[in-house]
Design an enzyme around this catalytic site. Structure first.
Site, PDB file in Angstrom:
ATOM      1  N   HIS A 115      -2.904  -0.115  -8.049  1.00 47.68           N
ATOM      2  CA  HIS A 115      -3.820  -1.234  -7.744  1.00 47.68           C
ATOM      3  C   HIS A 115      -5.217  -0.938  -8.300  1.00 47.68           C
ATOM      4  O   HIS A 115      -5.841  -1.804  -8.928  1.00 47.68           O
ATOM      5  CB  HIS A 115      -3.871  -1.457  -6.228  1.00 47.68           C
ATOM      6  CG  HIS A 115      -4.927  -2.416  -5.792  1.00 47.68           C
ATOM      7  ND1 HIS A 115      -4.693  -3.768  -5.620  1.00 47.68           N
ATOM      8  CD2 HIS A 115      -6.238  -2.225  -5.491  1.00 47.68           C
ATOM      9  CE1 HIS A 115      -5.803  -4.355  -5.247  1.00 47.68           C
ATOM     10  NE2 HIS A 115      -6.763  -3.451  -5.150  1.00 47.68           N
ATOM     11  N   GLU A 116      -5.703   0.285  -8.075  1.00 45.25           N
ATOM     12  CA  GLU A 116      -7.042   0.642  -8.568  1.00 45.25           C
ATOM     13  C   GLU A 116      -7.077   0.615 -10.102  1.00 45.25           C
ATOM     14  O   GLU A 116      -8.060   0.170 -10.698  1.00 45.25           O
ATOM     15  CB  GLU A 116      -7.440   2.023  -8.049  1.00 45.25           C
ATOM     16  CG  GLU A 116      -7.584   2.110  -6.532  1.00 45.25           C
ATOM     17  CD  GLU A 116      -8.578   1.114  -5.991  1.00 45.25           C
ATOM     18  OE1 GLU A 116      -9.613   0.888  -6.637  1.00 45.25           O
ATOM     19  OE2 GLU A 116      -8.308   0.533  -4.924  1.00 45.25           O
TER      20      GLU A 116
ATOM     21  N   ASP B 141      -3.247  -6.489  -7.399  1.00 44.08           N
ATOM     22  CA  ASP B 141      -1.979  -6.374  -6.661  1.00 44.08           C
ATOM     23  C   ASP B 141      -0.799  -6.668  -7.580  1.00 44.08           C
ATOM     24  O   ASP B 141       0.213  -5.957  -7.571  1.00 44.08           O
ATOM     25  CB  ASP B 141      -1.968  -7.364  -5.487  1.00 44.08           C
ATOM     26  CG  ASP B 141      -2.821  -6.903  -4.311  1.00 44.08           C
ATOM     27  OD1 ASP B 141      -3.280  -5.747  -4.334  1.00 44.08           O
ATOM     28  OD2 ASP B 141      -3.020  -7.710  -3.386  1.00 44.08           O
TER      29      ASP B 141
ATOM     30  N   GLU C  12      -8.596  -9.015  -6.547  1.00 39.78           N
ATOM     31  CA  GLU C  12      -7.644  -8.255  -5.723  1.00 39.78           C
ATOM     32  C   GLU C  12      -6.215  -8.751  -5.946  1.00 39.78           C
ATOM     33  O   GLU C  12      -5.276  -7.950  -6.037  1.00 39.78           O
ATOM     34  CB  GLU C  12      -8.024  -8.364  -4.243  1.00 39.78           C
ATOM     35  CG  GLU C  12      -9.345  -7.691  -3.882  1.00 39.78           C
ATOM     36  CD  GLU C  12      -9.375  -6.223  -4.244  1.00 39.78           C
ATOM     37  OE1 GLU C  12      -8.338  -5.553  -4.073  1.00 39.78           O
ATOM     38  OE2 GLU C  12     -10.427  -5.753  -4.723  1.00 39.78           O
TER      39      GLU C  12
END
Length: 417
Positions: A277-278, A359, A355
Site C-alpha cells: 500500500h505504501e 489499496d 488511499e
C-alpha cells in the site's frame, strides 16, 4: 469593534459551531450504534472490543470539545483584547524593530500561546490514553519531548523567520515570491533531512533485520517495480501502542518506515500488504501531487501575506498602529486557519482518492485484497477505531476512507468517493 474584528468573530464562531455540530453528530452516531453491534461490523471485532472502541471515541470526542472551546477562547482574547499590539509595542521599544527582533517576537508569542494547551496534552496522554491501554510513555520522556521540540522549533524557526522578514528590506515588494521559493525549497530539503536529523532526536530508527520478513518485503518490492533503498523500523512503542507505517523522502532518499508496534500486531502476509500500500502511494505519483498541492497553498499564502503587509487598514483593524511584516505573518498564522478550515474536506477527498488507489495497487501486487483487509481489521481492533462514524464527520475530517469503504472498494463492490 472594528470591521476586521467583526469578521474575525464571525469566522471564529462559524468554525467553532461547525466543529461542535460535527462532533455532536458523530457522538450521536456512536451512541446509536452502541446499543447493538451493526451486522456489517460482525467479525471485525468482538462485542466487548466494539463497546470499548465506542467508549474510547466518546471520551476523546468530549475531551476534544474542551480543547476546541479553550483554543477558541484563547484566540478570541489574543485578537480582541489588544494584548498583541501592546506586547509588540513594548517589545519594539525594548529590542527595536530589526528583523531579528521581529522574528524573535513571533517565536516567543507562538511558544507562549502553546503553553495553555500543555495540561490538556498531559491529560490526554496520561489519563485517556493510559485508561485505554495505549500510553507507553513516561512523564520524564513526555517532558523531554516537549523541551526538545521547543528547542528544535527555536533553532529552525528563528533563522527561517529572520530570513523571510529580512527579504522585505532586501527585495521590496517582490519579497513574497522569493519567500515562497525559500519555504518551498526548505520543505523539500526537510523531506530528506527530517528522517535523518529530526526523528533520531525523538526515536530510534533501525534497518529491518535480515530474515524471512525482510526477504519477503524486498521480494514484493522488486515485484512492484520499486527500488527500495531502506525499510526502517521506528521504536514508536516507547510512547504509544498505536501503530502506523509511512513513506518519506523522494528520489534516492525515499524510505519506508514501519512502527515496531505494527510488526508486533500483524503477520508477515499483512505487513507485506501494508508495505505494498505504501509503495502504491509512490508508484501512483501521490507524493509529487501532494507536494504540488502544498506548493499551491503556500504560494497563495505568501501572496496574501504580501498583500496584507502593504495594507495599513489590515494592521489598524487589529489594533496595531504601524505596519510590520512580522505582525502580518503572526496575524496570518493566528487567523488564517479560520478560513482554510473550510477547505479541509476538499483535501480529504483527494487524500481518500489516493488511499483507494494505493489499496488497489496493493491488492494487484499481492494478488488478493484479503491480506490488506485483514491488516486493516487487525489495526482497527488494536487502535479501537470508530468503524462507523457519522458520514458528515468522516467526510469532513477523515483523510482515509473507513474500513468498510476500503474493503468494498478493494472487492469491487463499492463506489469511490
Amino acid at each position: 469593534m472594528t470591521l476586521l474584528e467583526t469578521v474575525f468573530v464571525i469566522a471564529l464562531a462559524a468554525k467553532l459551531l461547525a466543529e461542535l455540530v460535527l462532533d455532536a453528530l458523530n457522538r450521536a452516531q456512536v451512541a446509536k450504534n452502541a446499543k447493538s453491534m451493526p451486522p456489517a461490523l460482525e467479525g471485525i471485532m468482538s462485542e466487548e472490543k466494539f463497546q470499548k472502541a465506542n467508549e474510547y471515541t466518546l471520551v476523546k470526542s468530549k475531551f476534544g470539545t474542551i480543547g476546541l472551546l479553550l483554543d477558541a477562547a484563547i484566540l478570541a482574547v489574543v485578537i480582541l483584547s489588544g494584548v498583541l499590539p501592546q506586547a509588540f509595542e513594548a517589545w519594539s521599544s525594548t529590542f527595536g524593530d530589526a528583523s531579528w527582533s521581529s522574528a524573535l517576537f513571533l517565536v516567543v508569542v507562538m511558544m507562549a500561546l502553546s503553553l495553555p494547551g500543555l495540561p490538556l496534552e498531559y491529560w490526554e496522554q496520561f489519563k485517556i490514553e493510559e485508561r485505554f491501554g495505549f500510553n507507553r510513555s513516561t512523564k520524564g520522556l513526555w517532558i523531554g519531548d516537549k523541551i526538545k521540540g521547543t528547542l528544535v522549533g527555536l533553532v529552525i524557526g528563528f533563522p527561517l523567520l529572520w530570513l523571510l522578514i529580512s527579504l522585505v528590506g532586501w527585495l521590496g515588494d517582490s519579497w513574497w515570491i522569493w519567500g515562497f521559493g525559500i519555504m518551498f525549497g526548505f520543505q523539500l530539503v526537510m523531506m530528506v533531512l527530517y528522517p535523518m536529523l529530526i526523528i533520531p532526536l525523538f526515536n530510534k530508527l533501525t534497518p529491518l533485520e535480515d530474515g524471512p520478513l525482510r526477504s519477503r518485503l524486498m521480494a514484493m518490492s522488486d515485484k512492484a517495480g520499486f527500488k527500495c533503498n531502506a525499510i526502517q523500523v521506528i521504536d514508536g512503542s516507547k510512547r504509544s501502542a498505536h501503530s502506523n507505517a509511512y513513506f518519506t523522502g523522494f528520489g534516492k532518499f525515499r524510505r519506508i518506515v514501519l512502527y515496531d508496534t505494527l510488526i508486533e500486531q500483524l503477520g508477515e502476509e499483512e505487513i507485506e500488504a501494508v508495505l505494498a500500500h505504501e509503495i502504491g502511494h509512490y508508484k501512483k505519483g501521490h507524493i509529487p501531487k501532494m507536494i504540488a498541492s502544498s506548493a499551491a497553498m503556500m504560494f497563495a499564502g505568501f501572496w496574501i501575506i504580501g498583500y496584507l503587509a502593504n495594507n495599513e487598514a489590515f494592521f489598524h483593524g487589529f489594533g496595531f498602529e504601524q505596519t510590520s511584516i512580522g505582525i502580518a505573518f503572526l496575524l496570518f498564522g493566528l487567523v488564517g486557519g479560520l478560513f482554510t478550515f473550510w477547505m479541509t474536506p476538499l483535501f480529504n477527498i483527494l487524500s481518500r482518492k489516493h488511499e483507494y488507489e494505493a489499496d488497489a495497487f496493493a491488492r494487484d501486487v499481492v494478488g488478493d485484497w484479503k491480506p490488506l483487509s485483514n491488516a486493516l481489521r487487525s489495526l482497527s481492533e488494536k487502535n479501537l477505531s470508530n468503524l462507523q462514524p457519522h458520514p458528515a464527520y468522516s467526510g469532513f475530517h477523515y483523510s482515509h476512507p473507513t474500513l468498510l469503504e476500503r474493503e468494498a472498494a478493494m472487492a469491487g463492490e463499492g463506489a469511490r468517493s
